[in-house]
Every structure is written in structure tokens, then in C-alpha cells.
Design a protein around this motif. Structure first.
Motif, PDB file in Angstrom:
ATOM      1  N   ARG A  81       0.840  -1.217   0.000  1.00 63.44           N
ATOM      2  CA  ARG A  81       0.000   0.000   0.000  1.00 63.44           C
ATOM      3  C   ARG A  81       0.867   1.256   0.000  1.00 63.44           C
ATOM      4  O   ARG A  81       0.575   2.222  -0.696  1.00 63.44           O
ATOM      5  CB  ARG A  81      -0.945   0.001   1.199  1.00 63.44           C
ATOM      6  CG  ARG A  81      -2.127  -0.898   0.999  1.00 63.44           C
ATOM      7  CD  ARG A  81      -3.102  -0.797   2.135  1.00 63.44           C
ATOM      8  NE  ARG A  81      -4.216  -1.714   1.928  1.00 63.44           N
ATOM      9  CZ  ARG A  81      -5.049  -2.091   2.869  1.00 63.44           C
ATOM     10  NH1 ARG A  81      -4.921  -1.622   4.091  1.00 63.44           N
ATOM     11  NH2 ARG A  81      -6.025  -2.933   2.596  1.00 63.44           N
ATOM     12  N   LYS A  82       1.929   1.247   0.790  1.00 60.16           N
ATOM     13  CA  LYS A  82       2.848   2.395   0.813  1.00 60.16           C
ATOM     14  C   LYS A  82       3.496   2.568  -0.557  1.00 60.16           C
ATOM     15  O   LYS A  82       3.576   3.674  -1.082  1.00 60.16           O
ATOM     16  CB  LYS A  82       3.910   2.203   1.889  1.00 60.16           C
ATOM     17  CG  LYS A  82       4.892   3.354   1.989  1.00 60.16           C
ATOM     18  CD  LYS A  82       5.947   3.071   3.044  1.00 60.16           C
ATOM     19  CE  LYS A  82       6.939   4.197   3.198  1.00 60.16           C
ATOM     20  NZ  LYS A  82       7.725   4.478   2.005  1.00 60.16           N
ATOM     21  N   LEU A  83       3.939   1.476  -1.155  1.00 59.69           N
ATOM     22  CA  LEU A  83       4.571   1.547  -2.472  1.00 59.69           C
ATOM     23  C   LEU A  83       3.570   1.987  -3.545  1.00 59.69           C
ATOM     24  O   LEU A  83       3.929   2.717  -4.474  1.00 59.69           O
ATOM     25  CB  LEU A  83       5.190   0.198  -2.837  1.00 59.69           C
ATOM     26  CG  LEU A  83       6.421  -0.191  -2.018  1.00 59.69           C
ATOM     27  CD1 LEU A  83       6.802  -1.642  -2.280  1.00 59.69           C
ATOM     28  CD2 LEU A  83       7.576   0.746  -2.319  1.00 59.69           C
ATOM     29  N   GLU A  84       2.333   1.543  -3.399  1.00 67.21           N
ATOM     30  CA  GLU A  84       1.283   1.966  -4.334  1.00 67.21           C
ATOM     31  C   GLU A  84       1.028   3.470  -4.175  1.00 67.21           C
ATOM     32  O   GLU A  84       0.918   4.201  -5.161  1.00 67.21           O
ATOM     33  CB  GLU A  84       0.010   1.160  -4.075  1.00 67.21           C
ATOM     34  CG  GLU A  84      -1.053   1.332  -5.121  1.00 67.21           C
ATOM     35  CD  GLU A  84      -2.248   0.402  -4.902  1.00 67.21           C
ATOM     36  OE1 GLU A  84      -3.115   0.396  -5.777  1.00 67.21           O
ATOM     37  OE2 GLU A  84      -2.321  -0.293  -3.860  1.00 67.21           O
ATOM     38  N   LEU A 105       4.994   3.514  -6.983  1.00 71.21           N
ATOM     39  CA  LEU A 105       6.009   2.548  -7.387  1.00 71.21           C
ATOM     40  C   LEU A 105       5.432   1.186  -7.741  1.00 71.21           C
ATOM     41  O   LEU A 105       6.074   0.401  -8.443  1.00 71.21           O
ATOM     42  CB  LEU A 105       7.048   2.388  -6.274  1.00 71.21           C
ATOM     43  CG  LEU A 105       7.735   3.685  -5.843  1.00 71.21           C
ATOM     44  CD1 LEU A 105       8.623   3.440  -4.637  1.00 71.21           C
ATOM     45  CD2 LEU A 105       8.515   4.290  -6.991  1.00 71.21           C
ATOM     46  N   VAL A 106       4.240   0.903  -7.244  1.00 75.72           N
ATOM     47  CA  VAL A 106       3.598  -0.397  -7.452  1.00 75.72           C
ATOM     48  C   VAL A 106       2.164  -0.161  -7.890  1.00 75.72           C
ATOM     49  O   VAL A 106       1.520   0.792  -7.458  1.00 75.72           O
ATOM     50  CB  VAL A 106       3.614  -1.228  -6.140  1.00 75.72           C
ATOM     51  CG1 VAL A 106       2.698  -2.435  -6.204  1.00 75.72           C
ATOM     52  CG2 VAL A 106       5.027  -1.653  -5.808  1.00 75.72           C
ATOM     53  N   GLN A 107       1.697  -1.045  -8.757  1.00 78.80           N
ATOM     54  CA  GLN A 107       0.276  -1.012  -9.106  1.00 78.80           C
ATOM     55  C   GLN A 107      -0.339  -2.369  -8.813  1.00 78.80           C
ATOM     56  O   GLN A 107       0.310  -3.402  -8.921  1.00 78.80           O
ATOM     57  CB  GLN A 107       0.055  -0.596 -10.551  1.00 78.80           C
ATOM     58  CG  GLN A 107       0.766  -1.424 -11.582  1.00 78.80           C
ATOM     59  CD  GLN A 107       0.694  -0.764 -12.952  1.00 78.80           C
ATOM     60  OE1 GLN A 107       0.284   0.376 -13.095  1.00 78.80           O
ATOM     61  NE2 GLN A 107       1.105  -1.488 -13.964  1.00 78.80           N
ATOM     62  N   ARG A 108      -1.588  -2.309  -8.391  1.00 75.71           N
ATOM     63  CA  ARG A 108      -2.342  -3.506  -8.031  1.00 75.71           C
ATOM     64  C   ARG A 108      -3.314  -3.786  -9.157  1.00 75.71           C
ATOM     65  O   ARG A 108      -3.998  -2.894  -9.654  1.00 75.71           O
ATOM     66  CB  ARG A 108      -3.069  -3.256  -6.714  1.00 75.71           C
ATOM     67  CG  ARG A 108      -3.801  -4.441  -6.158  1.00 75.71           C
ATOM     68  CD  ARG A 108      -4.277  -4.164  -4.745  1.00 75.71           C
ATOM     69  NE  ARG A 108      -4.864  -2.846  -4.597  1.00 75.71           N
ATOM     70  CZ  ARG A 108      -6.150  -2.649  -4.321  1.00 75.71           C
ATOM     71  NH1 ARG A 108      -6.963  -3.651  -4.129  1.00 75.71           N
ATOM     72  NH2 ARG A 108      -6.605  -1.428  -4.198  1.00 75.71           N
ATOM     73  N   THR A 122       6.275   2.063 -14.049  1.00 72.55           N
ATOM     74  CA  THR A 122       7.468   2.536 -14.751  1.00 72.55           C
ATOM     75  C   THR A 122       8.404   3.244 -13.777  1.00 72.55           C
ATOM     76  O   THR A 122       9.623   3.041 -13.810  1.00 72.55           O
ATOM     77  CB  THR A 122       7.063   3.485 -15.900  1.00 72.55           C
ATOM     78  OG1 THR A 122       6.177   2.774 -16.773  1.00 72.55           O
ATOM     79  CG2 THR A 122       8.258   3.958 -16.685  1.00 72.55           C
ATOM     80  N   LEU A 123       7.837   4.044 -12.878  1.00 75.02           N
ATOM     81  CA  LEU A 123       8.643   4.718 -11.859  1.00 75.02           C
ATOM     82  C   LEU A 123       9.312   3.704 -10.939  1.00 75.02           C
ATOM     83  O   LEU A 123      10.500   3.822 -10.617  1.00 75.02           O
ATOM     84  CB  LEU A 123       7.769   5.681 -11.047  1.00 75.02           C
ATOM     85  CG  LEU A 123       8.456   6.460  -9.933  1.00 75.02           C
ATOM     86  CD1 LEU A 123       9.551   7.362 -10.497  1.00 75.02           C
ATOM     87  CD2 LEU A 123       7.435   7.273  -9.146  1.00 75.02           C
ATOM     88  N   GLY A 124       8.569   2.692 -10.526  1.00 74.71           N
ATOM     89  CA  GLY A 124       9.127   1.656  -9.661  1.00 74.71           C
ATOM     90  C   GLY A 124      10.273   0.906 -10.319  1.00 74.71           C
ATOM     91  O   GLY A 124      11.265   0.564  -9.672  1.00 74.71           O
TER      92      GLY A 124
END
Length: 136
Positions: free
Chosen positions: A65-68, A72-75, A91-93
Motif C-alpha cells: 500500500r505504501k509503495l502503491e 512505485l507499485v500497481q495492483r 514505470t517509476l518503480g
């Protein structure tokens, strides 16, 4: 004329330092492991839990959740019965992978020296050693 240390402005601060901002994003021990688990593309929730040894469901959820939130992350929700969830780097991640791999490589090459330095330091500065009294 040289500036005295009292008039010199600080050029290192937590609020402006790029290093501290990046470390704030990736400094949690689970963050790096979760990012590495996604380095080859989409990964399902259960597979991620199996790959990241020792992470609890709660900590995994907090980490992704923090990374989203940081972009940086997509679910990805897959409309199956029951629903399936996959995660992937944005792409950023993905731009974090190379510097993180370099840090991992540095660790592989140098961590033994860090451990040796710690042992040497601890043995020199433990109570009862002659140098122990010299640390203030």
C-alpha cells in the motif's frame, strides 16, 4: 574572507536532502524485498507471500500500500472467483531496480568487512577493555 562555522549555512538537511527522501521510501527492510519480488513482472499475492520469506500478511499489505501510494507499485484485480490480485512495478518503480541492484551488489562484496569491523569495534570497546573508558 573565510566564513566562520557559525555564519555558514547548512547544505545538508533532512527536508532538502535527496538521499534522505529516497531512503524514506525504501528504508523499510520489507520494501526492498517486495520490490525485488516484482522485478520480473506481475506477481500474485500468494506467490509474493511465498517468495518474501518471513513477511506477514499484515506487513506485506502495509508495504505494498505504501509503495502503491508512492507510485512505485500497481495492483491489478483479476475478476475470478474468488478475486485474484496481482502486483507489478510501475514505470517509476522499475527505475529503482538498478540502484537497488547496485546496493545489493555492494552488500555482497563488502558486508563481510562491515561485520569484521563491528566485531573489532565491539571487542575494543566492551566494558573492561582498556579502550572502553576513552569513548564519551
Amino acid at each position: 574572507m573565510a566564513h566562520s562555522s557559525t555564519t555558514k549555512q547548512s547544505n545538508i538537511s533532512l527536508s532538502n536532502c535527496g538521499y534522505s527522501k529516497v531512503l524514506d521510501i525504501i528504508s523499510n527492510k520489507w520494501t526492498a524485498l517486495v520490490i525485488y519480488a516484482m522485478e520480473n513482472g506481475k506477481i500474485r499475492y500468494g506467490e509474493m507471500l511465498r517468495r518474501v520469506e518471513g513477511i506477514s500478511k499484515k506487513m506485506f499489505t502495509q508495504t505494498v500500500r505504501k509503495l502503491e501510494r508512492d507510485g512505485l507499485v500497481q495492483r491489478h484485480i483479476i475478476p475470478t472467483v474468488p478475486l485474484s490480485v496481482e502486483y507489478s512495478l510501475t514505470t517509476l518503480g522499475e527505475t529503482l531496480l538498478q540502484p537497488m541492484k547496485e546496493l545489493r551488489q555492494w552488500g555482497r562484496e563488502n558486508y563481510t568487512q562491515v561485520v569484521e569491523a563491528r566485531v573489532k569495534y565491539d571487542s575494543a570497546y566492551t566494558p573492561g577493555s582498556h579502550e572502553a573508558g576513552s569513548i564519551n
